[in-house]
Enzyme design. Structure first.
Site, PDB file in Angstrom:
ATOM      1  N   ARG A 166      20.518  -7.085  24.337  1.00 51.53           N
ATOM      2  CA  ARG A 166      20.908  -5.761  23.845  1.00 51.53           C
ATOM      3  C   ARG A 166      19.781  -4.696  23.903  1.00 51.53           C
ATOM      4  O   ARG A 166      18.583  -4.952  23.897  1.00 51.53           O
ATOM      5  CB  ARG A 166      21.049  -5.956  21.874  1.00 51.53           C
ATOM      6  CG  ARG A 166      21.235  -4.383  21.583  1.00 51.53           C
ATOM      7  CD  ARG A 166      21.544  -4.469  19.868  1.00 51.53           C
ATOM      8  NE  ARG A 166      21.606  -3.469  19.292  1.00 51.53           N
ATOM      9  CZ  ARG A 166      21.453  -2.743  17.951  1.00 51.53           C
ATOM     10  NH1 ARG A 166      20.404  -3.287  17.822  1.00 51.53           N
ATOM     11  NH2 ARG A 166      21.986  -1.808  18.431  1.00 51.53           N
ATOM     12  N   ARG A 201      18.891   5.956   5.882  1.00 61.81           N
ATOM     13  CA  ARG A 201      18.976   7.611   7.005  1.00 61.81           C
ATOM     14  C   ARG A 201      20.011   8.409   6.738  1.00 61.81           C
ATOM     15  O   ARG A 201      20.588   8.303   5.506  1.00 61.81           O
ATOM     16  CB  ARG A 201      19.400   7.114   8.419  1.00 61.81           C
ATOM     17  CG  ARG A 201      18.501   6.258   9.348  1.00 61.81           C
ATOM     18  CD  ARG A 201      18.870   5.968  10.598  1.00 61.81           C
ATOM     19  NE  ARG A 201      19.296   4.053  10.865  1.00 61.81           N
ATOM     20  CZ  ARG A 201      19.704   4.008  11.793  1.00 61.81           C
ATOM     21  NH1 ARG A 201      20.736   4.350  12.226  1.00 61.81           N
ATOM     22  NH2 ARG A 201      19.912   2.736  11.275  1.00 61.81           N
ATOM     23  N   HIS A 215      25.489   2.062  18.798  1.00 62.15           N
ATOM     24  CA  HIS A 215      26.996   0.972  17.869  1.00 62.15           C
ATOM     25  C   HIS A 215      27.819   0.970  19.011  1.00 62.15           C
ATOM     26  O   HIS A 215      29.312   0.807  18.684  1.00 62.15           O
ATOM     27  CB  HIS A 215      27.187   1.553  16.805  1.00 62.15           C
ATOM     28  CG  HIS A 215      26.144   1.449  15.551  1.00 62.15           C
ATOM     29  ND1 HIS A 215      26.221   1.796  14.505  1.00 62.15           N
ATOM     30  CD2 HIS A 215      25.364   0.315  14.868  1.00 62.15           C
ATOM     31  CE1 HIS A 215      25.741   2.189  14.106  1.00 62.15           C
ATOM     32  NE2 HIS A 215      24.721   0.934  13.795  1.00 62.15           N
ATOM     33  N   GLU A 255      29.062  -8.384  17.583  1.00 67.57           N
ATOM     34  CA  GLU A 255      28.417  -7.111  18.770  1.00 67.57           C
ATOM     35  C   GLU A 255      27.378  -8.677  19.523  1.00 67.57           C
ATOM     36  O   GLU A 255      27.453  -8.423  21.173  1.00 67.57           O
ATOM     37  CB  GLU A 255      27.110  -6.437  18.478  1.00 67.57           C
ATOM     38  CG  GLU A 255      27.447  -5.113  17.783  1.00 67.57           C
ATOM     39  CD  GLU A 255      26.431  -4.596  17.011  1.00 67.57           C
ATOM     40  OE1 GLU A 255      26.010  -4.982  16.283  1.00 67.57           O
ATOM     41  OE2 GLU A 255      26.243  -4.068  17.945  1.00 67.57           O
ATOM     42  N   GLY A 267      27.762  -1.111   8.287  1.00 64.89           N
ATOM     43  CA  GLY A 267      26.028  -1.669   8.023  1.00 64.89           C
ATOM     44  C   GLY A 267      25.373  -0.850   7.960  1.00 64.89           C
ATOM     45  O   GLY A 267      24.954   0.215   6.816  1.00 64.89           O
ATOM     46  N   ASN A 280      18.409  -9.915  21.470  1.00 69.91           N
ATOM     47  CA  ASN A 280      18.443  -8.925  20.109  1.00 69.91           C
ATOM     48  C   ASN A 280      16.808  -8.970  19.973  1.00 69.91           C
ATOM     49  O   ASN A 280      16.659  -9.333  19.212  1.00 69.91           O
ATOM     50  CB  ASN A 280      18.638  -8.664  19.123  1.00 69.91           C
ATOM     51  CG  ASN A 280      19.130  -7.140  18.940  1.00 69.91           C
ATOM     52  OD1 ASN A 280      17.878  -6.371  19.025  1.00 69.91           O
ATOM     53  ND2 ASN A 280      19.910  -6.742  17.473  1.00 69.91           N
ATOM     54  N   HIS A 310      32.426   2.145  12.010  1.00 69.44           N
ATOM     55  CA  HIS A 310      31.386   0.921  11.856  1.00 69.44           C
ATOM     56  C   HIS A 310      30.277   1.492  10.301  1.00 69.44           C
ATOM     57  O   HIS A 310      28.917   2.173  10.632  1.00 69.44           O
ATOM     58  CB  HIS A 310      30.449   0.755  12.979  1.00 69.44           C
ATOM     59  CG  HIS A 310      29.244   0.043  13.014  1.00 69.44           C
ATOM     60  ND1 HIS A 310      29.373  -1.353  13.805  1.00 69.44           N
ATOM     61  CD2 HIS A 310      28.255  -0.072  12.154  1.00 69.44           C
ATOM     62  CE1 HIS A 310      28.664  -1.904  13.567  1.00 69.44           C
ATOM     63  NE2 HIS A 310      27.622  -1.182  12.893  1.00 69.44           N
TER      64      HIS A 310
HETATM   65  P1  AMP Z   1      25.348  -4.991   8.768  1.00 67.04           P
HETATM   66  O1  AMP Z   1      24.635  -3.607   8.995  1.00 67.04           O
HETATM   67  O2  AMP Z   1      27.274  -4.552   9.755  1.00 67.04           O
HETATM   68  O3  AMP Z   1      24.968  -6.480   8.224  1.00 67.04           O
HETATM   69  O4  AMP Z   1      26.025  -4.848   6.801  1.00 67.04           O
HETATM   70  C1  AMP Z   1      24.786  -4.444   5.760  1.00 67.04           C
HETATM   71  C2  AMP Z   1      25.476  -3.437   4.395  1.00 67.04           C
HETATM   72  O5  AMP Z   1      26.202  -4.354   4.616  1.00 67.04           O
HETATM   73  C3  AMP Z   1      24.842  -3.691   3.131  1.00 67.04           C
HETATM   74  O6  AMP Z   1      24.282  -3.071   2.749  1.00 67.04           O
HETATM   75  C4  AMP Z   1      25.350  -4.951   3.012  1.00 67.04           C
HETATM   76  O7  AMP Z   1      24.640  -5.007   1.263  1.00 67.04           O
HETATM   77  C5  AMP Z   1      26.538  -5.020   2.708  1.00 67.04           C
HETATM   78  N1  AMP Z   1      27.702  -6.059   2.088  1.00 67.04           N
HETATM   79  C6  AMP Z   1      26.795  -6.886   2.785  1.00 67.04           C
HETATM   80  N2  AMP Z   1      28.324  -7.622   2.539  1.00 67.04           N
HETATM   81  C7  AMP Z   1      28.972  -7.438   1.186  1.00 67.04           C
HETATM   82  C8  AMP Z   1      29.650  -7.002   0.515  1.00 67.04           C
HETATM   83  N3  AMP Z   1      30.338  -8.717   0.114  1.00 67.04           N
HETATM   84  N4  AMP Z   1      30.137  -5.673  -0.407  1.00 67.04           N
HETATM   85  C9  AMP Z   1      29.451  -4.818  -0.571  1.00 67.04           C
HETATM   86  N5  AMP Z   1      28.935  -4.486   0.359  1.00 67.04           N
HETATM   87  C10 AMP Z   1      28.564  -5.684   1.742  1.00 67.04           C
END
Ligand code: AMP
Length: 396
Positions: free
Chosen positions: A88, A238, A177, A381, A207, A7, A205
């Site tokens: 990716r 965003r 995504h 992914e 994140g 990636n 999804h």
């Molecule tokens: P990702 O883009 O899928 O890696 O997700 C990142 C987001 O997931 C960030 O905002 C992190 O703060 C949140 N995140 C990861 N672990 C936790 C957790 N244990 N509790 C709440 N949010 C989390």
């Protein structure tokens, strides 16, 4: 057999060496701050973890450094028997609807799509070119973030603006995504032991970037991200959906330029724009401490999520499953509970105890009497890309 998944971003390269069937990660790493005074590489494999800081001139030097990491005490990358490389690629436009073997023509097409994803496609391409030069004897496969959403009906992917202008400039909903939504939709059917074609599902999804999709019998019929990954849910930095008139207003009354607006919507909006933090863990701590702007940010986030659940229930007609995935979706039970609170009338009941349980695998969090099954399914992914690349390589 192992697949190298790459990636490649503007100043970083993430990589994983994956055994595609079992999904074992044989090695992974991150090359960061490429082109800056001090670059950094972190690498982990069965020998252990290593980190080094040194100037990394460009993507080629970065990827070479990653390859060298494999041979530092253990086996050289070649000894793992890399059978394919999966890349990716963010934007596949209208051209790419499935994983595609990289050829010179594919590179030309991906390059043409750079105007739709100027921040992503050029560094993705750079990664492909560098990796092809370093591993010339294995197939390289491009896996597109948009591909899963090529099935959206015209009514869902058309913006109601001047049709000729939209056509000329490629303006339509592409969705992003997709690799995650596709992978999770299949995991859901497998976990429930039902044919994918029988399951109507909403996938959330959540994140740092966040998107929702409605998937009818394995076919995507709507998704929240649009021409770009800006539309839809509230994200870390965003905005998600806003009235487009806001941009005109800010242009006129605050004198903001296109660059200013781009920066505002992509980096100074979402949770960060509302309360100063974009990491959900920090947000949750501020909310617990009674911080008012963080509480409002959380409420806006959940409100938007609920709107999409409602919209997609209607789009699907019959809803069987709602699934939470990605960092927030997999790890924040309070978001899952709040997003689906008080929907008994709609047949959605989250079981508080199952929702709190921490687990690494797919799990049911709805109550036994919930008409709609609610799941948490970890996304992966890299594994999805590895499998897609392996499947194409096997067919050669
Ligand atoms: P990702 O883009 O899928 O890696 O997700 C990142 C987001 O997931 C960030 O905002 C992190 O703060 C949140 N995140 C990861 N672990 C936790 C957790 N244990 N509790 C709440 N949010 C989390």
């Amino acid at each position: 057999m192992a697949v190298l998944v790459i990636n490649s971003g503007s100043s970083s390269i993430k990589y994983q060496l994956v055994e595609p069937e079992a999904g074992d990660v044989l090695a992974s790493g991150l090359v960061e701050r490429i082109g800056e005074a001090e670059g950094r590489i972190t690498h982990s494999d069965r020998v252990g973890e290593s980190e080094s800081t040194e100037p990394i001139a460009d993507h080629r030097a970065g990827l070479q450094l990653a390859f060298d990491m494999f041979s530092r005490d253990g086996a050289a990358l070649a000894e793992f028997g890399v059978s394919a490389v999966g890349h990716r690629v963010v934007h596949g436009g209208k051209v790419f609807s499935k994983p595609t073997l990289v050829t010179d023509d594919v590179i030309t097409e991906v390059d043409k799509l750079s105007s739709l994803a100027p921040l992503h496609n050029p560094p993705n391409l750079l990664g492909i070119e560098v990796a092809r030069a370093l591993l010339p004897d294995v197939p390289h496969v491009a896996v597109f973030d948009t591909a899963f959403f090529r099935t959206l009906p015209r009514a869902a992917n058309t913006y109601a603006i001047d049709a000729k202008l939209a056509e000329e400039h490629g303006v339509q909903r592409y969705g992003f995504h997709g690799t995650s939504h596709h992978y999770v939709s299949e995991q859901v059917a497998e976990f429930l032991g039902r044919p994918l074609s029988d399951v109507n599902q909403i996938i959330l999804h959540l994140g740092n970037g966040a998107s929702a999709s409605a998937v009818q019998g394995g076919v995507a019929i709507d998704t929240s991200m649009g021409l770009t990954p800006l539309e839809g849910l509230v994200m870390g930095t965003r905005s998600g959906d806003i009235d487009p008139g806001i941009l005109l207003h800010l242009r006129r009354s605050a004198g903001m330029t296109v660059g200013d607006l781009d920066e505002l919507l992509n980096r100074r909006s979402g949770l960060r724009g509302l309360c100063g933090v974009n990491d959900f863990r920090e947000l949750s701590e501020l909310v617990s401490a009674g911080d008012q702007s963080a509480t409002l940010a959380y409420e806006v986030y959940v409100h938007r999520l609920r709107k999409y659940v409602g919209a997609y229930m209607v789009a699907l007609g019959r809803l069987d499953v709602i699934t939470f995935t990605a960092g927030v979706g997999e790890n924040a039970p309070h978001v899952r509970a709040d997003a689906l609170a008080d929907l008994e009338e709609l047949g959605i009941v989250v079981d508080p105890e199952s929702n709190q349980r921490r687990d690494k695998g797919p799990r049911i969090i709805s109550a036994p009497d919930s008409k709609v099954t609610v799941l948490v399914v970890p996304t992966n992914e890299e594994l999805a890309i590895a499998r897609a690349a392996a499947a194409l390589a096997n067919d050669l």
